[in-house]
Motif scaffolding. Structure first.
Motif, PDB file in Angstrom:
ATOM      1  N   TYR A  30      -4.900  -0.393  -3.796  1.00  0.00           N
ATOM      2  CA  TYR A  30      -4.205  -0.829  -2.584  1.00  0.00           C
ATOM      3  C   TYR A  30      -2.707  -0.575  -2.678  1.00  0.00           C
ATOM      4  CZ  TYR A  30      -8.587  -3.092  -1.299  1.00  0.00           C
ATOM      5  OH  TYR A  30      -9.897  -3.324  -0.972  1.00  0.00           O
ATOM      6  N   LEU A  31      -2.134  -0.748  -3.858  1.00  0.00           N
ATOM      7  CA  LEU A  31      -0.710  -0.427  -4.032  1.00  0.00           C
ATOM      8  C   LEU A  31      -0.474   1.070  -3.842  1.00  0.00           C
ATOM      9  CD1 LEU A  31       0.212  -2.653  -7.117  1.00  0.00           C
ATOM     10  CD2 LEU A  31       0.821  -3.043  -4.720  1.00  0.00           C
ATOM     11  N   HIS A  32      -1.392   1.873  -4.349  1.00  0.00           N
ATOM     12  CA  HIS A  32      -1.322   3.322  -4.162  1.00  0.00           C
ATOM     13  C   HIS A  32      -1.417   3.661  -2.674  1.00  0.00           C
ATOM     14  CE1 HIS A  32      -3.160   7.521  -5.227  1.00  0.00           C
ATOM     15  NE2 HIS A  32      -1.967   7.612  -4.662  1.00  0.00           N
ATOM     16  N   LEU A  33      -2.297   3.002  -1.968  1.00  0.00           N
ATOM     17  CA  LEU A  33      -2.479   3.265  -0.535  1.00  0.00           C
ATOM     18  C   LEU A  33      -1.222   2.913   0.254  1.00  0.00           C
ATOM     19  CD1 LEU A  33      -5.653   2.488   1.509  1.00  0.00           C
ATOM     20  CD2 LEU A  33      -3.460   1.726   2.381  1.00  0.00           C
ATOM     21  N   ILE A  34      -0.637   1.757  -0.019  1.00  0.00           N
ATOM     22  CA  ILE A  34       0.554   1.321   0.725  1.00  0.00           C
ATOM     23  C   ILE A  34       1.726   2.260   0.453  1.00  0.00           C
ATOM     24  CG2 ILE A  34       2.251  -0.533   0.944  1.00  0.00           C
ATOM     25  CD1 ILE A  34      -0.012  -2.512   0.374  1.00  0.00           C
ATOM     26  N   ALA A  35       1.929   2.622  -0.827  1.00  0.00           N
ATOM     27  CA  ALA A  35       3.032   3.525  -1.167  1.00  0.00           C
ATOM     28  C   ALA A  35       2.838   4.897  -0.528  1.00  0.00           C
ATOM     29  CB  ALA A  35       3.155   3.651  -2.680  1.00  0.00           C
ATOM     30  N   SER A  36       1.597   5.386  -0.514  1.00  0.00           N
ATOM     31  CA  SER A  36       1.323   6.701   0.083  1.00  0.00           C
ATOM     32  C   SER A  36       1.511   6.685   1.591  1.00  0.00           C
ATOM     33  CB  SER A  36      -0.104   7.142  -0.265  1.00  0.00           C
ATOM     34  OG  SER A  36      -0.264   7.270  -1.662  1.00  0.00           O
ATOM     35  N   ALA A  37       1.203   5.574   2.239  1.00  0.00           N
ATOM     36  CA  ALA A  37       1.395   5.485   3.685  1.00  0.00           C
ATOM     37  C   ALA A  37       2.878   5.396   4.037  1.00  0.00           C
ATOM     38  CB  ALA A  37       0.651   4.279   4.239  1.00  0.00           C
ATOM     39  N   LEU A  38       3.667   4.718   3.195  1.00  0.00           N
ATOM     40  CA  LEU A  38       5.093   4.554   3.481  1.00  0.00           C
ATOM     41  C   LEU A  38       5.891   5.822   3.196  1.00  0.00           C
ATOM     42  CD1 LEU A  38       5.808   0.964   2.084  1.00  0.00           C
ATOM     43  CD2 LEU A  38       5.559   1.662   4.466  1.00  0.00           C
ATOM     44  N   GLY A  44       9.894  11.106   6.833  1.00  0.00           N
ATOM     45  CA  GLY A  44       9.852  11.765   8.130  1.00  0.00           C
ATOM     46  C   GLY A  44      10.793  11.138   9.137  1.00  0.00           C
ATOM     47  N   ALA A  45      10.929   9.814   9.113  1.00  0.00           N
ATOM     48  CA  ALA A  45      11.849   9.140  10.032  1.00  0.00           C
ATOM     49  C   ALA A  45      13.289   9.548   9.742  1.00  0.00           C
ATOM     50  CB  ALA A  45      11.684   7.623   9.913  1.00  0.00           C
ATOM     51  N   HIS A  46      13.662   9.626   8.465  1.00  0.00           N
ATOM     52  CA  HIS A  46      15.030  10.028   8.131  1.00  0.00           C
ATOM     53  C   HIS A  46      15.260  11.508   8.429  1.00  0.00           C
ATOM     54  CE1 HIS A  46      15.165   6.169   5.991  1.00  0.00           C
ATOM     55  NE2 HIS A  46      16.477   6.306   5.984  1.00  0.00           N
ATOM     56  N   ALA A  47      14.243  12.336   8.251  1.00  0.00           N
ATOM     57  CA  ALA A  47      14.402  13.757   8.555  1.00  0.00           C
ATOM     58  C   ALA A  47      14.540  14.008  10.052  1.00  0.00           C
ATOM     59  CB  ALA A  47      13.214  14.543   8.005  1.00  0.00           C
ATOM     60  N   TYR A 267       4.613  14.230   7.800  1.00  0.00           N
ATOM     61  CA  TYR A 267       6.052  14.462   7.708  1.00  0.00           C
ATOM     62  C   TYR A 267       6.531  15.358   8.853  1.00  0.00           C
ATOM     63  CZ  TYR A 267      10.487  15.991   5.603  1.00  0.00           C
ATOM     64  OH  TYR A 267      11.809  16.289   5.366  1.00  0.00           O
ATOM     65  N   GLY A 268       5.760  16.411   9.135  1.00  0.00           N
ATOM     66  CA  GLY A 268       6.145  17.296  10.229  1.00  0.00           C
ATOM     67  C   GLY A 268       5.962  16.659  11.597  1.00  0.00           C
ATOM     68  N   ALA A 269       4.878  15.892  11.771  1.00  0.00           N
ATOM     69  CA  ALA A 269       4.612  15.280  13.074  1.00  0.00           C
ATOM     70  C   ALA A 269       5.686  14.268  13.449  1.00  0.00           C
ATOM     71  CB  ALA A 269       3.242  14.605  13.062  1.00  0.00           C
ATOM     72  N   LEU A 270       6.203  13.531  12.478  1.00  0.00           N
ATOM     73  CA  LEU A 270       7.237  12.537  12.771  1.00  0.00           C
ATOM     74  C   LEU A 270       8.551  13.181  13.182  1.00  0.00           C
ATOM     75  CD1 LEU A 270       6.616   9.942   9.913  1.00  0.00           C
ATOM     76  CD2 LEU A 270       6.035   9.737  12.312  1.00  0.00           C
ATOM     77  N   GLN A 271       8.728  14.466  12.885  1.00  0.00           N
ATOM     78  CA  GLN A 271       9.925  15.178  13.320  1.00  0.00           C
ATOM     79  C   GLN A 271       9.723  15.910  14.633  1.00  0.00           C
ATOM     80  OE1 GLN A 271      11.969  17.372   9.994  1.00  0.00           O
ATOM     81  NE2 GLN A 271      10.223  16.640   8.816  1.00  0.00           N
ATOM     82  N   LEU A 272       8.491  15.972  15.115  1.00  0.00           N
ATOM     83  CA  LEU A 272       8.199  16.715  16.337  1.00  0.00           C
ATOM     84  C   LEU A 272       7.895  15.823  17.527  1.00  0.00           C
ATOM     85  CD1 LEU A 272       5.914  19.564  14.911  1.00  0.00           C
ATOM     86  CD2 LEU A 272       8.314  19.719  15.570  1.00  0.00           C
ATOM     87  N   MET A 273       7.463  14.590  17.294  1.00  0.00           N
ATOM     88  CA  MET A 273       7.058  13.703  18.383  1.00  0.00           C
ATOM     89  C   MET A 273       7.980  12.501  18.493  1.00  0.00           C
ATOM     90  SD  MET A 273       2.906  13.611  18.551  1.00  0.00           S
ATOM     91  CE  MET A 273       2.746  12.768  17.000  1.00  0.00           C
ATOM     92  N   LEU A 342       0.897   7.494  14.104  1.00  0.00           N
ATOM     93  CA  LEU A 342       1.103   6.786  15.370  1.00  0.00           C
ATOM     94  C   LEU A 342       2.056   5.599  15.228  1.00  0.00           C
ATOM     95  CD1 LEU A 342      -2.556   7.046  16.675  1.00  0.00           C
ATOM     96  CD2 LEU A 342      -0.562   8.332  17.442  1.00  0.00           C
ATOM     97  N   PRO A 343       1.870   4.704  14.245  1.00  0.00           N
ATOM     98  CA  PRO A 343       2.924   3.697  14.055  1.00  0.00           C
ATOM     99  C   PRO A 343       4.218   4.325  13.542  1.00  0.00           C
ATOM    100  CG  PRO A 343       0.866   3.013  13.009  1.00  0.00           C
ATOM    101  CD  PRO A 343       0.725   4.452  13.352  1.00  0.00           C
ATOM    102  N   GLY A 344       4.107   5.459  12.824  1.00  0.00           N
ATOM    103  CA  GLY A 344       5.287   6.096  12.260  1.00  0.00           C
ATOM    104  C   GLY A 344       6.250   6.616  13.300  1.00  0.00           C
TER     105      GLY A 344
END
Length: 598
Positions: A30-38, A44-47, A267-273, A342-344
């Motif tokens: 679960y820690l791996h999952l949370i870190a991978s999702a974040l 992507g948000a900063h990019a 990463y790419g989708a968060l910079q395009l949408m 989608l939340p991203g």
């Protein structure tokens, strides 16, 4: 004597202890999952950051090592081309997603074997996988390089600026007395390391390496002209993308390559949408909230498609086998990319809103100098945030305290910001993590797949709107938009009577954004005309590669010709291409045939 029944509190604590014991082997997963999702959300948000409408455009600057700025190069600020979503998309997105999911489900039921469908879909995703992974790897290499070679660093209580053109670091603030320029490009305590002259030159060359980009130009008649730049990091990223996609499709599909492709797509989708506004983003997430509930709880479609398709549309995490399982096949926990992207996109909008507020609060109001004139709002100059994180790493302590004395030296310019307040971004990330924890907890208790958006949507939207309510910025958050048309409508609304400080700032920001958009459109059209005018009328297609440095003249060219740069037929040589002049051998070939060149 009969033993008494345990009390309610004891029963609750016993139940909690039992569930924790059951969950303990899964905690690393679960820690791996949370870190991978974040990871893709945060990066992507900063990019996706670029100049907000509340900041002024930076002046055109010369590039390092050039005498004049390039004519057709973009400014140093990042110009992000994002696809803005509208309220109509909020209604159509769940409909299209449901139709696609149902089509895949019934196709799998009809085919019985998903092997062929997996090959077709993997071929489709391979095209985007190469570009998305290469972009991710390139940016990671750029960040790693900027950490080793920052633009600013602190040493001995002084703040140093690195002047790459002069190959030295100059003290500009703090305890600059008796401080000399440093000749090494290494920052901080690394600058004290003794190095040879050859090593010093090699380090300066390595520092300039990412900026040495090859320019690829292409022209197609009646279609347009374009160019693409790629540097050493981009070449490494492209090779990594090709290798990843080739191995994934031709050799094996391990979970870590699936995750790498998933990181690249997210990463790419968060910079395009972009949701454009917080209202539209809330509407989109609200519609998908019900979509996710229906297709997970009331139909087997979502779970069946996720388990049957071996394509990079999910993140996978190895998990220990259950005591009741007899199969030797390794099992994995899964998180769909939709639960990241989608939340991203809403979290990315929150970060850009934080940047907008940062520059909005730094605006200055200049009273009217003459009667009848309106006051002027002076916007702060925008500074690109590329490389600012590495600057902060070398100039601040872990607690955020500057490593040089506060206050700039007399007559010196104020320092560009190292970072900015990220209140809404942080709140949305906390809400996202809480939603993930709720999803995992319910999944463990009920032992059933859960629609992650059921918990993520309330977590993200609730944290954002409650933060705005607590800070008294609901109206400001509601009016914020990344749509230029929306800015023009807001400008008309503000001109009807809103004279508050915030309203005036938003109006001026809308004017600036609207005018800058018009200028950008005019500039783009002029740019296309200019590029097209450089090509002959009969030219149909051309492709060229421009090196990042000036090419040497071949030895076969006489020195006199190099200096004159004129051929025997008195036609000037194009200096940009360094073409070698040629001697035409007259009367050696009949007319109409190719002329032999010596």
């Amino acid at each position: 004597m009969a033993e008494s029944e345990p009390g309610l509190m004891a029963q609750i604590l016993g139940r909690v202890a039992y569930e924790f014991a059951q969950m303990q082997p899964m905690l690393p997963v679960y820690l791996h999952l949370i870190a991978s999702a974040l990871f893709p959300i945060y990066t992507g948000a900063h990019a996706s950051l670029s100049r907000p409408s509340s900041a002024a455009k930076p002046p055109k600057k010369k590039r390092e090592g050039e005498d004049d700025p390039a004519e057709d190069d973009e400014d140093e600020e990042e110009e992000r081309l994002m696809e803005g979503l509208s309220p109509t998309d909020a209604l159509l997105m769940p409909l299209f997603a449901g139709c696609a999911l149902a089509s895949l489900y019934f196709l799998l039921e009809w085919m019985k074997d998903a092997a062929l469908l997996n090959k077709l879909l993997n071929g489709y995703f391979a095209i985007f996988g190469v570009f998305s992974v290469s972009r991710l790897i390139t940016d990671v290499l750029d960040i790693g390089h900027s950490i080793i070679f920052p633009h600013r660093y602190a040493l001995g209580g002084a703040l140093y600026h690195v002047k790459a053109k002069d190959e030295k670091a100059v003290p500009v603030a703090g305890n600059t007395k008796d401080k000399r320029a440093i000749a090494t490009p290494l920052p901080g305590f690394l600058a004290k390391m003794p190095i040879t002259e050859g090593m010093r030159r090699m380090l300066w060359a390595d520092r300039a390496m990412p900026g040495n980009k090859w320019t690829l130009r292409m022209y197609l008649h009646r279609m347009g002209a374009g160019k693409f730049k790629i540097g050493p990091h981009g070449i490494v990223g492209l090779l990594a993308g090709l290798t990843t996609v080739a191995y994934f499709n031709l050799v094996d599909k391990p979970w870590y390559l699936t995750n790498l492709l998933g990181f690249g797509f997210s990463y790419g989708a968060l910079q395009l949408m972009s949701p454009t506004t917080f209202a539209t983003g809330s509407l989109i997430l609200g519609a998908l909230f019900f979509y996710d509930i229906y297709f997970v709880f009331y139909t087997p479609m979502m779970v069946t498609v996720a388990k049957s398709l071996d394509v990079p549309i999910k993140l996978m995490f190895p998990r220990p086998p259950s005591p009741n399982e007899t199969s030797t096949t390794p099992s994995h926990a899964m998180l769909g990319l939709g639960d990241v992207v989608l939340p991203g996109i809403m979290i990315g909008l929150a970060l850009r809103f934080d940047l907008y507020l940062f520059y909005l609060r730094r605006q200055k109001r200049i009273p009217a100098s003459k009667e009848g004139e309106s006051e002027v709002v002076e916007k702060p100059q925008y500074h690109s945030l590329a490389g600012r994180w590495s600057d902060r790493f070398w100039t601040h302590s872990l607690m955020g305290r500057p490593l040089w004395p506060a206050g700039d030296a007399e007559g010196s310019k104020p320092e560009p910001p190292f970072t900015f307040s990220k209140i809404y971004f942080t709140a949305s990330l906390i809400g996202y993590v809480l939603g993930l924890l709720a999803t995992l907890g319910v999944m463990m208790v009920w032992n059933h797949a859960q629609p992650a958006l059921l918990y993520l949507v309330p977590g993200v939207l609730g944290s954002l709107w409650l933060t705005a309510l607590a800070r008294g910025e609901l109206s400001l958050m509601w009016d914020y938009t990344e749509d230029i048309g929306g800015e023009e409508d807001k400008l008309k609304k503000n001109s009807d009577g809103e004279k508050g400080a915030t309203g005036d700032k938003d109006k001026d920001a809308a004017k600036e954004n609207s005018s800058s958009k018009t200028d950008d459109e005019d500039g783009q059209s002029e740019k296309v005309k200019r590029l097209s005018s450089h090509h002959p009328e009969r030219e149909v297609f051309s492709f060229s590669i421009e090196a990042p440095w000036k090419l040497k003249q071949p030895r076969s060219v006489p020195k006199e010709s190099r200096s004159k740069k004129v051929s025997n037929d008195s036609s000037p040589i194009d200096e940009k291409h360094n073409w070698a002049p040629s001697k035409i051998v007259a009367a050696t070939e009949p007319a109409g045939k190719r002329v032999r060149l010596n």
